[in-house]
Design a protein around this motif. Structure first.
Motif, PDB file in Angstrom:
ATOM      1  N   LEU A   1       0.834  -1.204   0.000  1.00 35.23           N
ATOM      2  CA  LEU A   1       0.000   0.000   0.000  1.00 35.23           C
ATOM      3  C   LEU A   1       0.869   1.255   0.000  1.00 35.23           C
ATOM      4  O   LEU A   1       0.593   2.211  -0.744  1.00 35.23           O
ATOM      5  CB  LEU A   1      -0.926  -0.014   1.213  1.00 35.23           C
ATOM      6  N   GLN A   2       1.938   1.266   0.794  1.00 38.40           N
ATOM      7  CA  GLN A   2       2.845   2.411   0.804  1.00 38.40           C
ATOM      8  C   GLN A   2       3.504   2.605  -0.559  1.00 38.40           C
ATOM      9  O   GLN A   2       3.594   3.731  -1.064  1.00 38.40           O
ATOM     10  CB  GLN A   2       3.918   2.209   1.878  1.00 38.40           C
ATOM     11  N   GLN A   3       3.936   1.517  -1.164  1.00 35.76           N
ATOM     12  CA  GLN A   3       4.575   1.616  -2.483  1.00 35.76           C
ATOM     13  C   GLN A   3       3.592   2.142  -3.526  1.00 35.76           C
ATOM     14  O   GLN A   3       3.946   2.975  -4.373  1.00 35.76           O
ATOM     15  CB  GLN A   3       5.115   0.249  -2.892  1.00 35.76           C
ATOM     16  N   GLY A   4       2.351   1.683  -3.499  1.00 35.41           N
ATOM     17  CA  GLY A   4       1.356   2.155  -4.458  1.00 35.41           C
ATOM     18  C   GLY A   4       1.056   3.635  -4.294  1.00 35.41           C
ATOM     19  O   GLY A   4       0.911   4.366  -5.289  1.00 35.41           O
ATOM     20  N   ILE A   5       0.984   4.113  -3.046  1.00 33.16           N
ATOM     21  CA  ILE A   5       0.713   5.541  -2.812  1.00 33.16           C
ATOM     22  C   ILE A   5       1.870   6.387  -3.331  1.00 33.16           C
ATOM     23  O   ILE A   5       1.657   7.425  -3.989  1.00 33.16           O
ATOM     24  CB  ILE A   5       0.467   5.791  -1.315  1.00 33.16           C
TER      25      ILE A   5
ATOM     26  N   SER B   1       1.745   6.638  -7.040  1.00 33.60           N
ATOM     27  CA  SER B   1       0.727   7.603  -7.462  1.00 33.60           C
ATOM     28  C   SER B   1       1.205   9.038  -7.274  1.00 33.60           C
ATOM     29  O   SER B   1       0.948   9.911  -8.120  1.00 33.60           O
ATOM     30  CB  SER B   1      -0.565   7.369  -6.671  1.00 33.60           C
ATOM     31  N   LEU B   2       1.919   9.313  -6.175  1.00 32.04           N
ATOM     32  CA  LEU B   2       2.482  10.646  -5.973  1.00 32.04           C
ATOM     33  C   LEU B   2       3.514  10.981  -7.049  1.00 32.04           C
ATOM     34  O   LEU B   2       3.575  12.119  -7.536  1.00 32.04           O
ATOM     35  CB  LEU B   2       3.123  10.729  -4.588  1.00 32.04           C
ATOM     36  N   ALA B   3       4.332   9.969  -7.428  1.00 32.02           N
ATOM     37  CA  ALA B   3       5.312  10.197  -8.488  1.00 32.02           C
ATOM     38  C   ALA B   3       4.622  10.468  -9.821  1.00 32.02           C
ATOM     39  O   ALA B   3       5.085  11.304 -10.618  1.00 32.02           O
ATOM     40  CB  ALA B   3       6.244   8.986  -8.598  1.00 32.02           C
ATOM     41  N   ALA B   4       3.496   9.789 -10.080  1.00 32.40           N
ATOM     42  CA  ALA B   4       2.756  10.033 -11.314  1.00 32.40           C
ATOM     43  C   ALA B   4       2.184  11.451 -11.343  1.00 32.40           C
ATOM     44  O   ALA B   4       2.202  12.129 -12.381  1.00 32.40           O
ATOM     45  CB  ALA B   4       1.647   8.997 -11.471  1.00 32.40           C
ATOM     46  N   LEU B   5       1.685  11.925 -10.196  1.00 38.20           N
ATOM     47  CA  LEU B   5       1.199  13.302 -10.128  1.00 38.20           C
ATOM     48  C   LEU B   5       2.338  14.307 -10.341  1.00 38.20           C
ATOM     49  O   LEU B   5       2.152  15.334 -11.005  1.00 38.20           O
ATOM     50  CB  LEU B   5       0.531  13.549  -8.774  1.00 38.20           C
ATOM     51  N   LYS B   6       3.500  14.000  -9.793  1.00 37.75           N
ATOM     52  CA  LYS B   6       4.638  14.885  -9.983  1.00 37.75           C
ATOM     53  C   LYS B   6       5.048  14.953 -11.443  1.00 37.75           C
ATOM     54  O   LYS B   6       5.372  16.021 -11.977  1.00 37.75           O
ATOM     55  CB  LYS B   6       5.807  14.408  -9.123  1.00 37.75           C
ATOM     56  N   ALA B   7       5.041  13.796 -12.119  1.00 37.94           N
ATOM     57  CA  ALA B   7       5.385  13.773 -13.542  1.00 37.94           C
ATOM     58  C   ALA B   7       4.364  14.540 -14.376  1.00 37.94           C
ATOM     59  O   ALA B   7       4.704  15.105 -15.428  1.00 37.94           O
ATOM     60  CB  ALA B   7       5.502  12.331 -14.026  1.00 37.94           C
ATOM     61  N   ALA B   8       3.109  14.579 -13.911  1.00 41.15           N
ATOM     62  CA  ALA B   8       2.068  15.298 -14.632  1.00 41.15           C
ATOM     63  C   ALA B   8       2.048  16.789 -14.300  1.00 41.15           C
ATOM     64  O   ALA B   8       1.208  17.526 -14.837  1.00 41.15           O
ATOM     65  CB  ALA B   8       0.705  14.680 -14.331  1.00 41.15           C
TER      66      ALA B   8
END
Length: 342
Positions: A198-202, A205-212
């Motif tokens: 769960l920590q890795q998935g969150i 997702s934060l890294a994906a938002l940063k890339a966007a």
């Protein structure tokens, strides 16, 4: 001296002068307060982001902060780099309306029926109480997002919790069936990896938002998860467990009765065999005693002795008979004897 210098000060003049001095002092104090309003001490658990005319200017760690007053510079206080903040995700909990419906035992509506429930990969239902611990690693991004950080974090946690639960069966999330504990080491290992996944998935997702381009400026360092079954499911599981225990007790009692009856039957059979063997030995001993004389005489080759004994004992035997009929074995006649009367 002029008349103006000689005129005494009136009470109204003195009152106005005192008021002016007081107003001047208050204004001076307010000006000093405004001038040094952004001069403050930043504690070791915090850091400050200074915005100059709305633009990001600098980051001040622990120590004395010197900044121009508003509106020239604005100071925003953030957690320090090593400080961990805690966030409980309320979106994964049952809503108040759903809890009230459960408490009153009423039928919940479509909007609250599934509140706080997550579907597992084997069509089961679980509840997760998640607490997220995060650090601010990008102060400027955290400042830009402002009050949207924690709501966005809640959404990311909810999304990843739904995804992880859908990829696991119920036994890989919590101990739903105690009788299977330890039976499958792989399932127990997946249950232990739930928090890490769960920590890795969150964080992904934060890294994906940063890339966007919508960086929240935080990183999740730990996740605490408390998994549980819904109350109706717990009651059902308890009923099944109670029935299983009662069935096991009945089976054990039946086995004990069967073992006791088998033992009694074995004891009775052993007793019957022992009695039969004893009676057989007794009869054999009696027969051997009764035939000992005849066997002894048969072993002697003396026809005269046998004839003498025959003559001595035949009269005693014949005397007990009601009648005696003699038949010549060399006679060719036939003798018809009456059978026993019914």
């Amino acid at each position: 001296m002029s008349n103006r210098e000689q005129a005494p000060a009136t009470p109204w003049f003195q009152a106005g002068r005192i008021g002016f001095i007081a107003l001047y002092g208050v204004t001076l104090l307010a000006a000093l307060g405004w001038l040094f309003g952004n001069v403050r001490e930043v504690g070791p658990e915090s850091r400050a982001v200074v915005l100059r005319l709305g633009a990001e200017n600098r980051i001040q760690n622990a120590g004395l902060l010197l900044a121009w007053p508003r509106p020239f510079e604005q100071v925003l206080m953030l957690p320090s780099a090593g400080r961990v903040s805690e966030r409980r995700v309320e979106l994964l909990l049952r809503s108040e309306a759903a809890v009230k419906a459960d408490r009153d035992a009423t039928l919940a509506g479509d909007a609250t029926a599934g509140s706080g429930y997550l579907l597992t990969g084997d069509a089961g239902i679980v509840q997760l109480d998640v607490r997220v611990f995060y650090q601010v690693n990008e102060p400027y991004a955290f400042t830009r997002q402002g009050g949207h950080v924690e709501p966005a974090l809640d959404r990311l946690v909810e999304r990843n919790a739904v995804k992880i639960c859908a990829s696991r069966d119920m036994d890989a999330i919590l101990v739903a069936r105690p009788e299977l504990v330890g039976a499958d080491a792989q399932v127990a290992e997946r249950r232990e990896r739930l928090r890490g996944d769960l920590q890795q998935g969150i964080n992904q997702s934060l890294a994906a938002l940063k890339a966007a381009g919508t960086d929240l400026g935080i990183e999740v360092v730990r996740v605490d998860v408390q998994s549980a079954l819904p109350t109706p499911a717990v009651n059902a599981f308890n009923a099944v467990l109670t029935a299983s225990q009662l069935a096991e007790q009945a089976v054990a009692s039946a086995r004990n009765d069967a073992a006791r009856q088998t033992q009694q039957a074995t004891q009775n059979a052993d007793r019957s065999v022992q009695v039969a063997e004893a009676e057989a030995r007794e009869r054999l001993s009696r027969a051997q005693a009764d035939t000992a004389t005849i066997v002894g005489l048969a072993q002697q080759n003396d026809p005269g002795l046998m004839l003498r004994l025959y003559r001595e004992r035949v009269p005693a035997i014949l005397s007990r008979a009601g009648s005696v009929t003699t038949v010549n074995p060399e006679d060719s006649g036939r003798l018809i004897l009456d059978g026993p009367k019914p």
